[in-house]
Design a protein around this motif. Structure first.
Motif, short mmCIF file in Angstrom:
data_model
loop_
_atom_site.label_atom_id
_atom_site.label_comp_id
_atom_site.label_asym_id
_atom_site.label_seq_id
_atom_site.Cartn_x
_atom_site.Cartn_y
_atom_site.Cartn_z
N THR A 88 61.67 -1.01 -41.15
CA THR A 88 61.52 -1.08 -39.69
C THR A 88 62.87 -1.07 -39.00
O THR A 88 63.05 -0.42 -37.96
CB THR A 88 60.75 -2.36 -39.31
OG1 THR A 88 59.50 -2.39 -40.01
CG2 THR A 88 60.48 -2.40 -37.82
N ILE A 89 63.84 -1.79 -39.56
CA ILE A 89 65.19 -1.79 -38.99
C ILE A 89 65.78 -0.39 -39.04
O ILE A 89 66.42 0.08 -38.07
CB ILE A 89 66.09 -2.79 -39.75
CG1 ILE A 89 65.63 -4.22 -39.50
CG2 ILE A 89 67.54 -2.63 -39.33
CD1 ILE A 89 66.39 -5.26 -40.28
N ALA A 90 65.59 0.32 -40.15
CA ALA A 90 66.11 1.69 -40.26
C ALA A 90 65.48 2.61 -39.22
O ALA A 90 66.17 3.44 -38.62
CB ALA A 90 65.84 2.23 -41.68
N SER A 91 64.19 2.46 -38.98
CA SER A 91 63.52 3.27 -37.96
C SER A 91 64.07 2.97 -36.58
O SER A 91 64.31 3.89 -35.77
CB SER A 91 62.01 3.01 -38.00
OG SER A 91 61.34 3.74 -36.99
N LEU A 92 64.31 1.70 -36.30
CA LEU A 92 64.86 1.32 -34.99
C LEU A 92 66.25 1.89 -34.78
O LEU A 92 66.58 2.37 -33.68
CB LEU A 92 64.88 -0.20 -34.88
CG LEU A 92 65.45 -0.77 -33.57
CD1 LEU A 92 64.59 -0.34 -32.39
CD2 LEU A 92 65.54 -2.29 -33.63
N VAL A 93 67.08 1.87 -35.81
CA VAL A 93 68.44 2.41 -35.71
C VAL A 93 68.39 3.91 -35.38
O VAL A 93 69.14 4.41 -34.55
CB VAL A 93 69.22 2.14 -37.00
CG1 VAL A 93 70.54 2.91 -37.00
CG2 VAL A 93 69.48 0.65 -37.17
N SER A 121 59.25 4.69 -40.16
CA SER A 121 58.17 3.98 -39.49
C SER A 121 56.87 4.08 -40.29
O SER A 121 56.12 3.10 -40.41
CB SER A 121 57.96 4.54 -38.08
OG SER A 121 56.96 3.84 -37.40
N LEU A 122 56.60 5.25 -40.85
CA LEU A 122 55.40 5.43 -41.67
C LEU A 122 55.47 4.56 -42.92
O LEU A 122 54.49 3.88 -43.28
CB LEU A 122 55.25 6.90 -42.04
CG LEU A 122 54.11 7.23 -43.02
CD1 LEU A 122 52.76 6.84 -42.41
CD2 LEU A 122 54.13 8.71 -43.37
N ALA A 123 56.60 4.59 -43.61
CA ALA A 123 56.75 3.78 -44.82
C ALA A 123 56.63 2.30 -44.52
O ALA A 123 56.00 1.54 -45.27
CB ALA A 123 58.10 4.09 -45.49
N ALA A 124 57.23 1.86 -43.40
CA ALA A 124 57.14 0.45 -43.02
C ALA A 124 55.69 0.05 -42.76
O ALA A 124 55.24 -1.02 -43.20
CB ALA A 124 57.99 0.19 -41.78
N GLY A 125 54.95 0.89 -42.07
CA GLY A 125 53.55 0.58 -41.81
C GLY A 125 52.73 0.45 -43.07
O GLY A 125 51.88 -0.44 -43.19
#
Length: 325
Positions: A17-22, A249-253
């Motif tokens: 999730t942090i990676a997606s936000l960055v 985001s997909l992987a985090a979900g």
């Protein structure tokens, strides 16, 4: 597995999730700082006007528009006329478009040097007629119909694209906040998973919209405006960032969803019911224990061995009562 296992189960989706936000933040920072070479390479679309005065295939429609603006030129002198317009309105060699604004600059030795970036603006869309001051010369009438129609579509779709990126950004931040509570229980993971789905959908929608939109704009520019010396190019780095945000985001979900099914965080060795079951299991079924008077368990206070016989004259029981357990 206990709290330690629960924490390990949450770390993976939290980092994703942090990676997606960055990645989403990098998309938003594109074309916002003229002094940053990294951010200057983050753009959706770039219009090159470096060869606009070298074009010799401009149609007579442009000549008529220039004449209406008070600039009289002959068909063979259109290059000189465009040079005068460029000097008058200080057209730059290129313009790059980001989410919040645009940057412009000059090309020196095939190197793009950004000179200035516009002030960030919500719901931004790039209007070439206004930025290039074409609306003040009557040149807007010279634009092909396909270009004008594409610009109108771009104006409408860009607003939705901006909203989608903002929602994706906010939902991803909420995902991080709720992810902290997911350490405590699987109910926290369930709520976080729902927010993660929203973040993924809007991130994917924004990325797909920006890719399709500027692919269409690039095609129209190269088809309709290339004869005038104006060429369009899509960026690369910003699309890598936005689609990486979708992947993360997909992987985090998916990992948030997995965390709702495992790693409850409870230790079986400290559970009260487990201790009660352990005590109950100490007594085997179908066993008997002697009972004393009034149904209480019988306790032999005679510590001598062998047992001492009862005194003379005392009453003895023919049998000893037992309680079935």
């Amino acid at each position: 597995m206990g709290k330690g296992g629960r924490v390990l189960c949450i770390i993976t989706p939290y980092l994703l999730t942090i990676a997606s936000l960055v990645c989403i933040i990098f998309v938003g920072l594109g074309c916002t700082n003229s002094n940053s070479g990294t951010l200057n390479d983050l753009y959706f679309f770039r219009a090159d006007l470096d060869n606009v005065t070298d074009s010799s295939t401009v149609t007579s429609k442009v000549t008529d528009a220039l004449s209406d603006a008070g600039v009289k030129v002959d068909d063979g002198d259109i290059t000189t006329a465009l040079q005068e317009v460029q000097k008058q309105f200080d057209l730059m060699d290129f313009y790059t478009i980001g989410l919040w604004g645009y940057c412009d600059g000059n090309i020196n030795n095939d190197k793009y040097n950004v000179t200035e970036c516009s002030k960030p603006k919500s719901m931004f869309w790039f209007d070439p007629l206004e930025v290039w001051n074409l609306d003040q010369t009557g040149l807007e009438n010279a634009l092909p119909d396909g270009v004008e129609k594409t610009l109108n579509i771009y104006k409408s779709v860009s607003k939705w694209m901006f909203v989608a990126y903002i929602v994706a950004f906010v939902a991803t931040i909420m995902e991080l906040v709720l992810g902290v509570f997911a350490v405590c229980s699987r109910w926290g993971s369930c709520v976080t998973t729902l927010v993660a789905v929203v973040a993924f959908l809007f991130t994917a929608a924004a990325s797909a919209t920006s890719t399709a939109l500027f692919a269409v704009i690039s095609g129209v520019f190269n088809e309709k405006l290339k004869p005038y010396g104006i060429v369009g190019h899509m960026g690369r780095n910003i699309y890598v960032a936005t689609w990486l945000a979708v992947a993360f985001s997909l992987a985090a979900g998916l990992f948030w969803m997995i965390s709702t099914c495992c790693c409850s965080g409870r230790s079986p060795y400290n559970h009260k019911e487990h201790r009660n079951r352990a005590v109950t299991a100490e007594k085997a079924p179908y066993t008997y224990e002697p009972l004393g008077p009034y149904g209480t368990p019988y306790t032999n206070t005679n510590t001598s061995y062998p047992p001492t016989a009862p005194a003379t004259g005392q009453r003895t029981n023919a049998y000893e009562p037992f309680r079935h357990v």
